[in-house]
Structures are given as structure tokens and as C-alpha cells.
Design a protein around this motif. Structure first.
Motif, PDB file in Angstrom:
ATOM      1  N   UNK A 165       0.800  -1.218   0.000  1.00 17.76           N
ATOM      2  CA  UNK A 165       0.000   0.000   0.000  1.00 17.76           C
ATOM      3  C   UNK A 165       0.831   1.264   0.000  1.00 17.76           C
ATOM      4  N   UNK A 166       0.157   2.391   0.106  1.00 20.61           N
ATOM      5  CA  UNK A 166       0.778   3.718   0.179  1.00 20.61           C
ATOM      6  C   UNK A 166       1.592   4.063  -1.070  1.00 20.61           C
ATOM      7  N   UNK A 167       1.293   3.417  -2.190  1.00 14.90           N
ATOM      8  CA  UNK A 167       2.113   3.617  -3.387  1.00 14.90           C
ATOM      9  C   UNK A 167       2.007   5.046  -3.919  1.00 14.90           C
ATOM     10  N   UNK A 168       0.845   5.657  -3.790  1.00 16.83           N
ATOM     11  CA  UNK A 168       0.681   7.023  -4.282  1.00 16.83           C
ATOM     12  C   UNK A 168       1.502   7.994  -3.445  1.00 16.83           C
ATOM     13  N   UNK A 169       1.475   7.810  -2.124  1.00 19.21           N
ATOM     14  CA  UNK A 169       2.252   8.680  -1.258  1.00 19.21           C
ATOM     15  C   UNK A 169       3.746   8.452  -1.444  1.00 19.21           C
ATOM     16  N   UNK A 170       4.161   7.209  -1.447  1.00 18.43           N
ATOM     17  CA  UNK A 170       5.581   6.915  -1.600  1.00 18.43           C
ATOM     18  C   UNK A 170       6.103   7.384  -2.955  1.00 18.43           C
ATOM     19  N   UNK A 171       5.265   7.252  -3.982  1.00 19.37           N
ATOM     20  CA  UNK A 171       5.663   7.743  -5.294  1.00 19.37           C
ATOM     21  C   UNK A 171       5.834   9.248  -5.313  1.00 19.37           C
ATOM     22  N   UNK A 172       4.919   9.955  -4.665  1.00 17.88           N
ATOM     23  CA  UNK A 172       5.020  11.411  -4.605  1.00 17.88           C
ATOM     24  C   UNK A 172       6.240  11.839  -3.792  1.00 17.88           C
ATOM     25  N   UNK A 173       6.501  11.147  -2.700  1.00 19.50           N
ATOM     26  CA  UNK A 173       7.700  11.441  -1.920  1.00 19.50           C
ATOM     27  C   UNK A 173       8.958  11.275  -2.769  1.00 19.50           C
ATOM     28  N   UNK A 174       9.012  10.193  -3.531  1.00 18.08           N
ATOM     29  CA  UNK A 174      10.174   9.947  -4.393  1.00 18.08           C
ATOM     30  C   UNK A 174      10.322  11.050  -5.431  1.00 18.08           C
ATOM     31  N   UNK A 175       9.197  11.473  -6.001  1.00 18.27           N
ATOM     32  CA  UNK A 175       9.225  12.554  -6.991  1.00 18.27           C
ATOM     33  C   UNK A 175       9.803  13.834  -6.397  1.00 18.27           C
ATOM     34  N   UNK A 176       9.380  14.170  -5.184  1.00 20.07           N
ATOM     35  CA  UNK A 176       9.870  15.383  -4.549  1.00 20.07           C
ATOM     36  C   UNK A 176      11.362  15.283  -4.246  1.00 20.07           C
ATOM     37  N   UNK A 177      11.775  14.128  -3.725  1.00 16.88           N
ATOM     38  CA  UNK A 177      13.193  13.940  -3.427  1.00 16.88           C
ATOM     39  C   UNK A 177      14.031  14.012  -4.697  1.00 16.88           C
ATOM     40  N   UNK A 178      13.549  13.399  -5.776  1.00 18.05           N
ATOM     41  CA  UNK A 178      14.271  13.452  -7.048  1.00 18.05           C
ATOM     42  C   UNK A 178      14.335  14.868  -7.594  1.00 18.05           C
ATOM     43  N   UNK A 179      13.343  15.697  -7.237  1.00 16.59           N
ATOM     44  CA  UNK A 179      13.303  17.082  -7.696  1.00 16.59           C
ATOM     45  C   UNK A 179      14.130  18.036  -6.858  1.00 16.59           C
ATOM     46  N   UNK A 180      14.804  17.520  -5.821  1.00 20.55           N
ATOM     47  CA  UNK A 180      15.701  18.352  -5.034  1.00 20.55           C
ATOM     48  C   UNK A 180      15.152  18.849  -3.716  1.00 20.55           C
ATOM     49  N   UNK A 181      13.914  18.465  -3.370  1.00 19.90           N
ATOM     50  CA  UNK A 181      13.363  18.862  -2.079  1.00 19.90           C
ATOM     51  C   UNK A 181      13.867  17.882  -1.023  1.00 19.90           C
ATOM     52  N   UNK A 182      14.384  18.414   0.066  1.00 13.13           N
ATOM     53  CA  UNK A 182      14.914  17.578   1.136  1.00 13.13           C
ATOM     54  C   UNK A 182      13.762  17.053   1.992  1.00 13.13           C
ATOM     55  N   UNK A 183      13.719  15.733   2.177  1.00 15.22           N
ATOM     56  CA  UNK A 183      12.660  15.100   2.961  1.00 15.22           C
ATOM     57  C   UNK A 183      13.250  14.558   4.258  1.00 15.22           C
ATOM     58  N   UNK A 184      12.568  14.834   5.362  1.00 12.29           N
ATOM     59  CA  UNK A 184      13.013  14.408   6.687  1.00 12.29           C
ATOM     60  C   UNK A 184      11.914  13.571   7.323  1.00 12.29           C
ATOM     61  N   UNK A 185      12.257  12.376   7.787  1.00  8.92           N
ATOM     62  CA  UNK A 185      11.277  11.472   8.391  1.00  8.92           C
ATOM     63  C   UNK A 185      11.698  11.161   9.821  1.00  8.92           C
ATOM     64  N   UNK A 186      10.852  11.576  10.780  1.00  5.93           N
ATOM     65  CA  UNK A 186      11.103  11.283  12.185  1.00  5.93           C
ATOM     66  C   UNK A 186      10.251  10.083  12.589  1.00  5.93           C
ATOM     67  N   UNK A 187      10.881   9.076  13.126  1.00  4.67           N
ATOM     68  CA  UNK A 187      10.155   7.869  13.498  1.00  4.67           C
ATOM     69  C   UNK A 187       9.129   8.178  14.581  1.00  4.67           C
ATOM     70  N   UNK A 188       7.920   7.639  14.392  1.00  2.00           N
ATOM     71  CA  UNK A 188       6.893   7.745  15.414  1.00  2.00           C
ATOM     72  C   UNK A 188       6.773   6.440  16.173  1.00  2.00           C
ATOM     73  N   UNK A 189       5.843   6.357  17.090  1.00  2.00           N
ATOM     74  CA  UNK A 189       5.646   5.117  17.821  1.00  2.00           C
ATOM     75  C   UNK A 189       4.909   4.066  17.001  1.00  2.00           C
ATOM     76  N   UNK A 190       4.334   4.468  15.864  1.00  2.00           N
ATOM     77  CA  UNK A 190       3.655   3.503  14.989  1.00  2.00           C
ATOM     78  C   UNK A 190       4.492   3.116  13.771  1.00  2.00           C
ATOM     79  N   UNK A 191       5.449   3.922  13.410  1.00  2.00           N
ATOM     80  CA  UNK A 191       6.266   3.607  12.219  1.00  2.00           C
ATOM     81  C   UNK A 191       7.754   3.693  12.534  1.00  2.00           C
ATOM     82  N   UNK A 192       8.143   3.124  13.668  1.00  2.00           N
ATOM     83  CA  UNK A 192       9.538   3.187  14.093  1.00  2.00           C
ATOM     84  C   UNK A 192      10.423   2.145  13.430  1.00  2.00           C
ATOM     85  N   UNK A 193       9.825   1.072  12.891  1.00  2.00           N
ATOM     86  CA  UNK A 193      10.633  -0.024  12.380  1.00  2.00           C
ATOM     87  C   UNK A 193      11.018   0.213  10.923  1.00  2.00           C
TER      88      UNK A 193
END
Length: 256
Positions: free
Chosen positions: A66-94
Motif C-alpha cells: 500500500x501507500x504507493x501514491x504517497x511513496x511515489x510522490x515522496x520519491x518525486x519530490x526527493x528526485x526534484x531536489x526537495x529535502x525530505x526528513x522522516x522522524x520515526x513515530x511510535x507507529x512507524x519506528x521499524x
């Protein structure tokens, strides 16, 4: 590298994939994608402050369905030069490298202190800082233990993912309901108290930016220091934005 863009966007707590909310998961994902399309026009950085996914576990050769639309958009932004920062939460720490290698994000643990435009920001999901009951600290130590993580990886994904989503749902419907996400007041908010104590040690911090609480808060402390809770993307669709001079909390296509 995109140098003329200067805004930094902050978003948290979408809990995509959750079975505990009576909201269309696909619609919320698409809304988040539309927000990222909106932000890319003037963003230099986008910060995801945890619990973007309700449960996330990466195997060596497997990532959650799942989440292919979101992950694809994230990849597009990163490829376009926007810096993406992901802080682990208690639900997505792994997370074990997929978001870094495949998407191009920088992934953080408990917190990070960053300085830009002459201001210092303490950034964290919020579950691993400040006061936590002993039972919570024991559970966190269990989930963060490398051996326990390895043991979990030996379980077949069809079982482990179902269990993870069930655990998240039961926890949400048990103690952490969306309706219970209310502001308790300055003296009872543990993240506000944590900010005050931290400022005694490091008075140079200007902003504390947190997710986790599902509450909207922009609290001014003494000496113009501020504590910000970002709200969520379950029913608020709120986000923070730093334009180089000012930090504001805003809403994206807020529901009437």
C-alpha cells in the motif's frame, strides 16, 4: 539543488492503514499527496514527524503493501531536489533503510536539533522525550530492542502485518482514542513541561515542534520561545510552515 525555495513544511500523524478510524484511508492518502503537490511549489524541506503510517515494518526484501501514491510522490519530490526528513513515530519506528535508499529521505530517531534562518528548532515526534510512565518506557524499550526486532522479522509478513495492525487498532480503541486527543493545559502537557526543562539547559532553542498528541497548539513561552503541536491528518489536516521568518499552523482543504 533548489536554492530559491525557502519554506519548510511540517506534517505528522496521518496513521495511514489504520483500522481504528471510520475514515476512507485512500481519500486521506490522496489528500496528503495533494498537499505535497501544493508544498512542492515553494518548499526547500518537508518534515514528516512520525506516525505517517499506522504500522510499518521493513523486511530485507519486503516493505508494507500500500501507500504507493504517497511513496511515489515522496520519491518525486526527493528526485526534484526537495529535502525530505522522516522522524520515526511510535507507529512507524521499524524502518531499516527502505525510506532512505528507495525514497531518498533522511530518517531520524528520537529527535533532532536543527538551525536555519538564524533560529534553532527542536524537532521530534514526541513519544520518546519528556515524562513517560514506567509501563510506557518498558514497552518502548521492548519495541526498540534489536533482538526483538530480529525475532519479529522471522515471522511471515502475512502474519506480522496483520498482528501489527491489530495491535495498533486495539491500542487506539482502548486508551488512545481520537476523542481523547485534547489539550490538558500548560501545566499538564508533558511535552510543554519537557520544553521548559530543556530551555533551562539550552536557552538558545527557539521552537519545539512535535507531533504525536493529535492536538493543535502554538504556545508562547517566556522570551518568545514556542511549543507547537502539529495536530494530525485524520480529521484536522493541519500542518506547520516556516517561511524563513515566521512559523504558522495552517489547514489544507479543511473540512467544513
Amino acid at each position: 539543488m533548489i536554492t530559491e525555495k525557502r519554506k519548510r513544511y511540517f506534517v505528522s500523524d496521518a496513521h495511514l492503514g489504520s483500522q481504528a478510524f471510520n475514515f476512507c484511508d485512500r481519500e486521506r492518502e490522496l489528500k496528503l499527496v495533494r498537499f505535497l503537490d501544493f508544498a512542492k511549489a515553494d518548499a526547500s524541506d518537508i518534515y514528516f514527524l512520525g506516525d505517517i503510517f499506522d504500522f510499518w515494518y521493513e523486511y530485507n526484501h519486503y516493505a508494507p503493501k500500500g501507500f504507493t501514491r504517497l511513496l511515489g510522490k515522496m520519491s518525486e519530490l526527493a528526485d526534484g531536489g526537495i529535502r525530505l526528513h522522516f522522524f520515526k513515530g511510535n507507529h512507524d519506528l521499524w524502518t531499516f533503510g527502505y525510506l532512505e535508499k528507495e525514497i531518498g529521505m533522511k530518517v531520524y530517531g528520537d529527535y533532532d536539533i536543527q538551525e536555519f534562518d538564524g533560529k534553532k528548532f527542536f524537532i521530534s515526534h514526541g513519544d520518546m522525550v519528556g515524562y513517560r510512565p514506567l509501563s510506557v518506557r518498558i514497552m518502548q524499550a521492548f519495541f526498540h530492542n534489536r533482538f526483538i526486532q530480529w525475532l519479529y522479522s522471522t515471522i511471515h509478513p502475512s502474519i506480522s502485518m496483520k498482528f501489527g495492525l491489530w495491535w495498533s487498532k486495539s491500542n487506539r480503541l482502548g486508551r488512545h482514542t481520537q476523542e481523547s486527543a485534547k489539550y490538558f493545559g500548560e501545566d499538564k502537557e508533558y511535552l510543554v513541561q519537557f520544553a521548559k526543562e530543556t530551555l533551562k539547559k539550552d536557552p538558545t532553542i527557539d521552537f519545539f515542534i512535535f507531533g504525536h498528541r493529535h492536538v493543535l497548539l502554538d504556545l508562547m513561552l517566556k522570551d518568545k520561545k514556542r511549543v507547537v503541536y502539529l495536530g494530525d491528518w485524520i480529521d484536522k489536516y493541519s500542518y506547520g510552515v516556516w517561511d524563513g521568518e515566521n512559523f504558522t499552523l495552517e489547514f489544507f482543504e479543511a473540512e467544513e
